[in-house]
Design an enzyme around this catalytic site. Structure first.
Site, PDB file in Angstrom:
ATOM      1  CE1 TYR A  19      -9.667   2.980   6.446  1.00  0.00           C
ATOM      2  CE2 TYR A  19      -8.671   4.197   8.484  1.00  0.00           C
ATOM      3  CZ  TYR A  19      -8.644   3.705   7.041  1.00  0.00           C
ATOM      4  OH  TYR A  19      -7.488   3.912   6.363  1.00  0.00           O
ATOM      5  CE  LYS A  20      -8.176  -0.571   5.244  1.00  0.00           C
ATOM      6  NZ  LYS A  20      -8.634   0.528   4.280  1.00  0.00           N
TER       7      LYS A  20
ATOM      8  CG  PHE B 259      -2.006   0.960   0.993  1.00  0.00           C
ATOM      9  CD1 PHE B 259      -3.084   1.002   0.102  1.00  0.00           C
ATOM     10  CD2 PHE B 259      -1.837   2.189   1.981  1.00  0.00           C
ATOM     11  CE1 PHE B 259      -4.199   2.036   0.205  1.00  0.00           C
ATOM     12  CE2 PHE B 259      -2.721   3.208   1.738  1.00  0.00           C
ATOM     13  CZ  PHE B 259      -3.780   3.152   0.895  1.00  0.00           C
TER      14      PHE B 259
ATOM     15  NE  ARG C 119     -10.293  -2.431  -2.746  1.00  0.00           N
ATOM     16  CZ  ARG C 119      -9.728  -1.853  -1.667  1.00  0.00           C
ATOM     17  NH1 ARG C 119      -8.500  -2.183  -1.303  1.00  0.00           N
ATOM     18  NH2 ARG C 119     -10.075  -0.744  -1.156  1.00  0.00           N
TER      19      ARG C 119
ATOM     20  CG  ASP D 126      -0.513  -2.061   6.997  1.00  0.00           C
ATOM     21  OD1 ASP D 126      -1.645  -2.253   7.422  1.00  0.00           O
ATOM     22  OD2 ASP D 126      -0.393  -1.060   6.358  1.00  0.00           O
TER      23      ASP D 126
END
Length: 448
Positions: free
Chosen positions: A225-226, A131, A407, A200
């Site tokens: 927040y995911k 990322f 995605r 991560d």
């Protein structure tokens, strides 16, 4: 192969023990939400709980609520709840700051340890498709500390662990492909090569089994927040293996990480253990929302917890792949996410190959390597983006990742098998009709 029907999917929903958990979320009617891997939906309990924190704890309790409502202890209390989902121990995790800030802290500490234990090692090794924020943080730290960031393809990582590598920095589940690394094997390889391992967990915590202690990882960070459903910009978290926790200061030595913050001494004395990885005053209202998000995960515990969530996640993603093959097999799409369960996170990514490609799903290259992604400017990026926008207009919310990726995230707490069938049917209609070519679907927005 026998075609999969809507009736088949409804039958699987009827037998799903996790199905009642959908009621924990305030999902909009008519929306199939396949983007919880980017932002989890709103738990029903969150609005009232945050309102109580605003109106009573803040409004009435005022500054007393740091003590009376337990605000001050929230980073550790919420961190302990997160620890249960990532294979960490009590007192080893704090919820705080953002993923990027926490990565800066742990990567800096890892480089300090490497500089002391193996001063000749000056390389941070990572995956080329990691990322971007992770790569940017690593680039900044390498510039500051005179180190080098080395990027290789996923399959090249073991061979790249040479005597120059100080830190292996990886995201457990790749944000763009959904491919999942073998954390234990790569951590072991890093240690055998004399390097530390920083992980991560942004796309794995709460979605796939994570066992930090079993893997002997050194540092880990992730977001709230995911799959933790903590809300936009929710506090992130940081974990440091106890063998490292007190070896060095982290670089952002703020007052919340002080051993006695309310002694107000001019000299910094780091708190013991993970407490020193705190920095400034914590965002209480956001922490309250994150705690509500964790409630939704913990509601799965009577039904098997992560074991049940992972089993359903794999069933949902298997179904999505099979239905895309069945419904959209000649549409010019290609599967980017690995078929192998051991290599797959909780998302499925498709690459748009153009109107002349005839196969939706391609086999993975040897040794399970993820197929190489297209490059910007290959002619298909605009098509992939527009397809996602056309789906969103139909109520199927996924997202687009450059250069050409559609995605889709699958969160088993609130998604059902009928949702998957309907989502693929909508995708098929978008492709069959060509409606994605309409001008409004090609107009780029700030967030993709």
């Amino acid at each position: 192969m026998t075609a999969i029907s809507l009736h088949d999917c409804r039958s699987r929903d009827a037998a799903d023990p996790l199905r009642p958990l959908r009621d924990l979320f305030a999902l909009p009617p008519g929306v199939i939400y396949l983007d919880g891997n980017s932002l989890g939906p709103l738990p029903r309990a969150t609005a009232a709980r945050v309102a109580r924190a605003v109106e009573q704890e803040w409004g009435q309790g005022l500054i007393r609520s740091w003590n009376d409502a337990g605000w001050f202890e929230m980073p550790g209390r919420v961190g302990d709840r997160i620890a249960a989902w990532i294979g960490a121990g009590a007192g080893e995790v704090v919820a705080t700051d953002t993923t990027s800030i926490n990565l800066y802290k742990v990567l800096s500490a890892a480089l300090q340890i490497a500089a002391q234990d193996a001063p000749g090692r000056r390389v941070v090794l990572s995956e080329r498709s990691n990322f971007p924020t992770d790569l940017y943080i690593a680039q900044a730290l390498c510039r500051q500390q005179g180190c080098t960031l080395r990027l290789v393809e996923a399959q090249e990582l073991p061979a790249a662990l040479d005597g120059e590598v100080a830190v292996l920095m990886l995201t457990h589940v790749n944000y763009r492909s959904g491919a999942m690394h073998d954390m234990a094997a790569l951590t072991r390889a890093a240690h055998e090569a004399g390097a530390l391992a920083v992980w991560d967990l942004a796309h794995s915590a709460g979605a796939v089994p994570v066992h930090l202690h079993d893997a002997q990882a050194d540092f880990a960070i992730g977001c709230g927040y995911k799959y933790f459903n903590g809300g936009p910009g929710a506090p992130a978290f940081v974990w440091v293996h106890p063998r490292h926790a007190e070896r060095f200061w982290q670089p952002l030595a703020g007052w919340w990480g002080h051993d006695a913050p309310f002694a107000f001494t001019p000299e910094y004395v780091p708190a013991p253990g993970i407490g020193r990885y705190l920095c400034g005053t914590q965002p209480v209202l956001a922490m309250v929302a994150l705690a509500c998000g964790l409630d939704t995960l913990e509601a799965s515990l009577p039904h098997g917890g992560m074991r049940a969530l992972r089993a359903k996640s794999l069933a949902l993603t298997d179904l999505f792949i099979a239905l895309v093959e069945q419904r959209c097999g000649d549409a010019g799409l290609r599967l980017v996410t690995p078929r192998d369960h051991a290599q797959r996170g909780s998302q499925v990514c498709l690459s748009y190959q153009g109107p002349h490609a005839r196969h939706c799903v391609s086999s993975l290259p040897p040794e399970g390597a993820v197929p190489a992604l297209g490059q910007p400017g290959d002619g298909h990026a605009e098509g992939a983006y527009a397809m996602v926008q056309a789906l969103i207009a139909r109520g199927v919310v996924g997202d687009y990742r450059a250069p050409d990726i559609l995605r889709f995230g699958f969160t088993p707490l609130y998604l059902g098998f009928e949702d998957v069938w309907k989502a693929v049917e909508q995708l098929g209609q978008v492709l069959d009709s060509g409606e994605w070519r309409r001008p409004e679907f090609g107009r780029r927005q700030a967030v993709t």
